[in-house]
Design a protein around this motif. Structure first.
Motif, PDB file in Angstrom:
ATOM      1  N   GLY A   1       0.781  -1.227   0.000  1.00  0.00           N
ATOM      2  CA  GLY A   1       0.000   0.000   0.000  1.00  0.00           C
ATOM      3  C   GLY A   1       0.812   1.276   0.000  1.00  0.00           C
ATOM      4  O   GLY A   1       0.284   2.336   0.346  1.00  0.00           O
ATOM      5  N   HIS A   2       2.079   1.194  -0.388  1.00  0.00           N
ATOM      6  CA  HIS A   2       2.893   2.393  -0.584  1.00  0.00           C
ATOM      7  C   HIS A   2       2.989   2.677  -2.088  1.00  0.00           C
ATOM      8  O   HIS A   2       3.201   1.762  -2.889  1.00  0.00           O
ATOM      9  CB  HIS A   2       4.300   2.218  -0.006  1.00  0.00           C
ATOM     10  CG  HIS A   2       4.350   2.320   1.491  1.00  0.00           C
ATOM     11  ND1 HIS A   2       4.307   3.524   2.143  1.00  0.00           N
ATOM     12  CD2 HIS A   2       4.424   1.372   2.452  1.00  0.00           C
ATOM     13  CE1 HIS A   2       4.369   3.324   3.454  1.00  0.00           C
ATOM     14  NE2 HIS A   2       4.433   2.021   3.665  1.00  0.00           N
ATOM     15  N   TYR A   3       2.884   3.968  -2.448  1.00  0.00           N
ATOM     16  CA  TYR A   3       2.860   4.376  -3.846  1.00  0.00           C
ATOM     17  C   TYR A   3       3.821   5.539  -4.045  1.00  0.00           C
ATOM     18  O   TYR A   3       3.797   6.506  -3.279  1.00  0.00           O
ATOM     19  CB  TYR A   3       1.434   4.745  -4.275  1.00  0.00           C
ATOM     20  CG  TYR A   3       0.454   3.629  -3.977  1.00  0.00           C
ATOM     21  CD1 TYR A   3       0.374   2.520  -4.810  1.00  0.00           C
ATOM     22  CD2 TYR A   3      -0.345   3.661  -2.837  1.00  0.00           C
ATOM     23  CE1 TYR A   3      -0.492   1.475  -4.525  1.00  0.00           C
ATOM     24  CE2 TYR A   3      -1.213   2.620  -2.544  1.00  0.00           C
ATOM     25  CZ  TYR A   3      -1.288   1.532  -3.388  1.00  0.00           C
ATOM     26  OH  TYR A   3      -2.134   0.483  -3.095  1.00  0.00           O
ATOM     27  N   TYR A   4       4.649   5.445  -5.085  1.00  0.00           N
ATOM     28  CA  TYR A   4       5.772   6.349  -5.295  1.00  0.00           C
ATOM     29  C   TYR A   4       5.608   7.069  -6.634  1.00  0.00           C
ATOM     30  O   TYR A   4       5.186   6.469  -7.626  1.00  0.00           O
ATOM     31  CB  TYR A   4       7.078   5.553  -5.311  1.00  0.00           C
ATOM     32  CG  TYR A   4       7.299   4.684  -4.093  1.00  0.00           C
ATOM     33  CD1 TYR A   4       8.155   5.081  -3.079  1.00  0.00           C
ATOM     34  CD2 TYR A   4       6.645   3.454  -3.956  1.00  0.00           C
ATOM     35  CE1 TYR A   4       8.363   4.286  -1.961  1.00  0.00           C
ATOM     36  CE2 TYR A   4       6.833   2.662  -2.843  1.00  0.00           C
ATOM     37  CZ  TYR A   4       7.693   3.075  -1.845  1.00  0.00           C
ATOM     38  OH  TYR A   4       7.899   2.288  -0.739  1.00  0.00           O
ATOM     39  N   PHE A   5       6.017   8.346  -6.673  1.00  0.00           N
ATOM     40  CA  PHE A   5       5.763   9.160  -7.850  1.00  0.00           C
ATOM     41  C   PHE A   5       7.001   9.955  -8.261  1.00  0.00           C
ATOM     42  O   PHE A   5       7.677  10.551  -7.411  1.00  0.00           O
ATOM     43  CB  PHE A   5       4.620  10.137  -7.575  1.00  0.00           C
ATOM     44  CG  PHE A   5       3.296   9.463  -7.331  1.00  0.00           C
ATOM     45  CD1 PHE A   5       2.388   9.284  -8.360  1.00  0.00           C
ATOM     46  CD2 PHE A   5       2.962   9.002  -6.067  1.00  0.00           C
ATOM     47  CE1 PHE A   5       1.166   8.668  -8.139  1.00  0.00           C
ATOM     48  CE2 PHE A   5       1.742   8.368  -5.836  1.00  0.00           C
ATOM     49  CZ  PHE A   5       0.848   8.209  -6.881  1.00  0.00           C
ATOM     50  N   ARG A   6       7.244   9.967  -9.575  1.00  0.00           N
ATOM     51  CA  ARG A   6       8.306  10.822 -10.096  1.00  0.00           C
ATOM     52  C   ARG A   6       8.042  12.280  -9.716  1.00  0.00           C
ATOM     53  O   ARG A   6       8.975  13.031  -9.402  1.00  0.00           O
ATOM     54  CB  ARG A   6       8.390  10.692 -11.613  1.00  0.00           C
ATOM     55  CG  ARG A   6       9.483  11.584 -12.230  1.00  0.00           C
ATOM     56  CD  ARG A   6       9.270  11.799 -13.711  1.00  0.00           C
ATOM     57  NE  ARG A   6       9.632  10.639 -14.498  1.00  0.00           N
ATOM     58  CZ  ARG A   6       9.519  10.607 -15.832  1.00  0.00           C
ATOM     59  NH1 ARG A   6       9.047  11.649 -16.485  1.00  0.00           N
ATOM     60  NH2 ARG A   6       9.862   9.526 -16.499  1.00  0.00           N
ATOM     61  N   ASP A   7       6.776  12.697  -9.784  1.00  0.00           N
ATOM     62  CA  ASP A   7       6.424  14.078  -9.471  1.00  0.00           C
ATOM     63  C   ASP A   7       6.520  14.402  -7.987  1.00  0.00           C
ATOM     64  O   ASP A   7       6.207  15.524  -7.575  1.00  0.00           O
ATOM     65  CB  ASP A   7       4.994  14.370  -9.940  1.00  0.00           C
ATOM     66  CG  ASP A   7       4.884  14.415 -11.460  1.00  0.00           C
ATOM     67  OD1 ASP A   7       5.909  14.692 -12.118  1.00  0.00           O
ATOM     68  OD2 ASP A   7       3.784  14.172 -11.978  1.00  0.00           O
ATOM     69  N   PHE A   8       6.921  13.413  -7.182  1.00  0.00           N
ATOM     70  CA  PHE A   8       7.071  13.626  -5.740  1.00  0.00           C
ATOM     71  C   PHE A   8       8.461  13.148  -5.313  1.00  0.00           C
ATOM     72  O   PHE A   8       8.618  12.541  -4.280  1.00  0.00           O
ATOM     73  CB  PHE A   8       5.966  12.882  -4.983  1.00  0.00           C
ATOM     74  CG  PHE A   8       5.705  13.398  -3.597  1.00  0.00           C
ATOM     75  CD1 PHE A   8       5.103  14.629  -3.395  1.00  0.00           C
ATOM     76  CD2 PHE A   8       6.053  12.649  -2.487  1.00  0.00           C
ATOM     77  CE1 PHE A   8       4.867  15.109  -2.114  1.00  0.00           C
ATOM     78  CE2 PHE A   8       5.815  13.116  -1.205  1.00  0.00           C
ATOM     79  CZ  PHE A   8       5.220  14.350  -1.022  1.00  0.00           C
ATOM     80  N   TRP A   9       9.449  13.461  -6.152  1.00  0.00           N
ATOM     81  CA  TRP A   9      10.839  13.125  -5.866  1.00  0.00           C
ATOM     82  C   TRP A   9      11.024  11.619  -5.638  1.00  0.00           C
ATOM     83  O   TRP A   9      11.860  11.204  -4.841  1.00  0.00           O
ATOM     84  CB  TRP A   9      11.347  13.947  -4.669  1.00  0.00           C
ATOM     85  CG  TRP A   9      11.233  15.403  -4.924  1.00  0.00           C
ATOM     86  CD1 TRP A   9      12.100  16.199  -5.616  1.00  0.00           C
ATOM     87  CD2 TRP A   9      10.133  16.263  -4.534  1.00  0.00           C
ATOM     88  NE1 TRP A   9      11.623  17.480  -5.682  1.00  0.00           N
ATOM     89  CE2 TRP A   9      10.413  17.562  -5.030  1.00  0.00           C
ATOM     90  CE3 TRP A   9       8.950  16.058  -3.833  1.00  0.00           C
ATOM     91  CZ2 TRP A   9       9.568  18.628  -4.840  1.00  0.00           C
ATOM     92  CZ3 TRP A   9       8.093  17.122  -3.644  1.00  0.00           C
ATOM     93  CH2 TRP A   9       8.408  18.403  -4.136  1.00  0.00           C
TER      94      TRP A   9
END
Length: 457
Positions: A330-338
């Motif tokens: 349930g962890h989600y990672y984003f290019r737009d969030f470093w």
């Protein structure tokens, strides 16, 4: 009266300084003295001129934040006081200002615990291999000498700017009206959810929004979402969202109150990000369901397999310039969030996807729930390494294709697979299994668990 933990000081540091953070019982293991020394050691280790410090709503967090900050100041660096916020709010400050940071939180652990989560400049994780092992060593050494010119405290409350940044990344202007129940679990989402999810088309139904670091309804670990499920059904909501204690991990339930598999969330969010960046890489941990990997390929993306854990996923995303990353937990990672994880941004994407269609969430999720998964099964064993070796010997003898990216993963000819790894949480191995049917999954799960258990006989 508090009692000191049994064992030597070295045992204490081995126990509370994990590969990912510092965490233990408040006062007995994690106290202001340790927080001060951690602040000093972290400043010396990073060589930073400024360190951002934030904290969650646990009763012990402000005093630990103050002690950590004093350790930073006494090494001559400035402290950017980000105040009360979620872990992803601290990542926002670290990424936006390119400074290292410390979040005082024990995440989803019970109220008696607290800890420190650290990141390098640009929201890059500090973990084993990138400095955590050096921090552990320095905590065992004498306190660093004071500087002649202590640093200054700079006000830096950032939660409003953090919320504005997230809202700028997802267009909700044309979505249909949605009723959304949010369970903050008395944690930090009670502060951040109204700021991030507040929108004219969203009717927000708050559940346990009061910031209460005693967690009167139990540990904020998303293990029990019965209150959220009931609230969704009772209010006729379109979706329910739950966040853990520090507000960075997301779990969703559909309009029926059924849990939406994280693989379906990965698939839906990846589709949206790939529509903006066609052909981009999407990183997933190695126990992510095959249905999510299928969806990435169908959306024109390149699935990239990673070890579990935030540091591994974030590093691989940066290496691949990936648009998005997802983990089965349930962890989600984003290019737009470093490349950092933020459940709130994933929630915005989920609401935008739901609001752009006439479909119910259960229908959207069903498109990405094609296989039967065991979920994590923890098995206590005397020696995790011996258990892994036993699994390798058993399945290699049967000609099963194995790899060792993280623990041992086996893929069978029918497409079913298993992963067995030691999560580093004591004498435990974690088993994940997936197959085409529930019956086949159950048989493979029981077979793998039996091999694991036999190692201790």
């Amino acid at each position: 009266m508090t009692t000191e933990p049994a064992g030597t000081e070295d045992d204490l540091y081995d126990r509370i300084v994990t590969p990912y953070d510092i965490r233990g019982l408040f006062r007995a293991e994690v106290d202001p003295g340790l927080a001060y020394r951690a602040g000093a050691a972290f400043t010396e280790l990073t060589g930073a001129d400024t360190v951002a410090v934030a904290h969650d709503a646990r009763q012990s967090s402000p005093v630990l934040a103050d002690a950590f900050a004093q350790g930073v100041l006494d090494q001559g660096a400035d402290v950017l006081d980000a105040g009360l916020g979620s872990t992803d709010c601290l990542y926002y400050v670290s990424g936006r200002l390119d400074v290292p940071g410390a979040m005082i939180t024990a995440g989803r652990a019970p109220a008696a615990y607290n800890g420190i989560r650290l990141c390098r400049a640009g929201a890059a994780d500090l973990d084993e291999g990138t400095g955590m092992e050096l921090l552990r060593r320095r905590l065992r050494e004498p306190r660093p000498p004071l500087t002649d010119r202590p640093g200054s405290v700079l006000p830096g409350r950032a939660v409003d700017d953090y919320a504005a940044h997230l809202r700028s990344l997802v267009d909700l202007s044309d979505i249909r009206p949605l009723k959304v129940v949010v369970d903050a679990g008395n944690g930090m989402a009670g502060l951040t959810a109204p700021l991030v999810l507040g929108h004219p088309s969203i009717e927000l139904v708050p559940l346990r929004f009061e910031l209460d670091g005693t967690f009167p309804f139990g540990a904020p670990d998303l293990a029990d979402v019965s209150a959220l499920r009931d609230a969704v059904r009772e209010t006729g909501a379109d979706v329910g969202l739950a966040f853990d204690g520090d507000g960075d991990r997301l779990l969703a339930v559909d309009e029926r109150g059924a849990v939406v598999p994280p693989a379906a969330v990965i698939a839906l969010v990846a589709g949206r990000e790939l529509a903006r960046r066609p052909g981009a890489a999407v990183v997933h941990d190695l126990v992510t369901a095959t249905s999510a990997i299928d969806a990435i390929k169908e959306a024109g993306g390149i699935p990239v397999r990673s070890r579990t854990g935030p540091a591994a996923i974030k590093a691989l995303m940066a290496e691949q310039d990936a648009a998005f990353g997802g983990a089965h937990c349930g962890h989600y990672y984003f290019r737009d969030f470093w490349y950092a994880d933020t459940g709130m941004l994933a929630a915005l994407h989920l609401l935008a996807e739901l609001g752009d269609t006439a479909c119910e969430l259960s229908e959207l999720a069903a498109r990405h729930d094609r296989y039967a998964s065991s979920g994590p099964v923890d098995v206590r064993v005397p020696d995790p390494l011996a258990a892994l070796q036993r699994v390798v010997r058993h399945f290699a003898a049967q000609g099963t294709a194995l790899d060792h990216l993280d623990g041992v993963t086996g893929e069978l000819p029918d497409g079913s697979w298993f992963n067995v790894r030691a999560p580093g949480t004591g004498p435990v191995v974690r088993v994940n299994v997936e197959a085409g049917t529930v019956a086949a999954m159950g048989r493979l799960r029981d077979r793998v668990v039996d091999v694991v258990v036999s190692a201790g006989r």
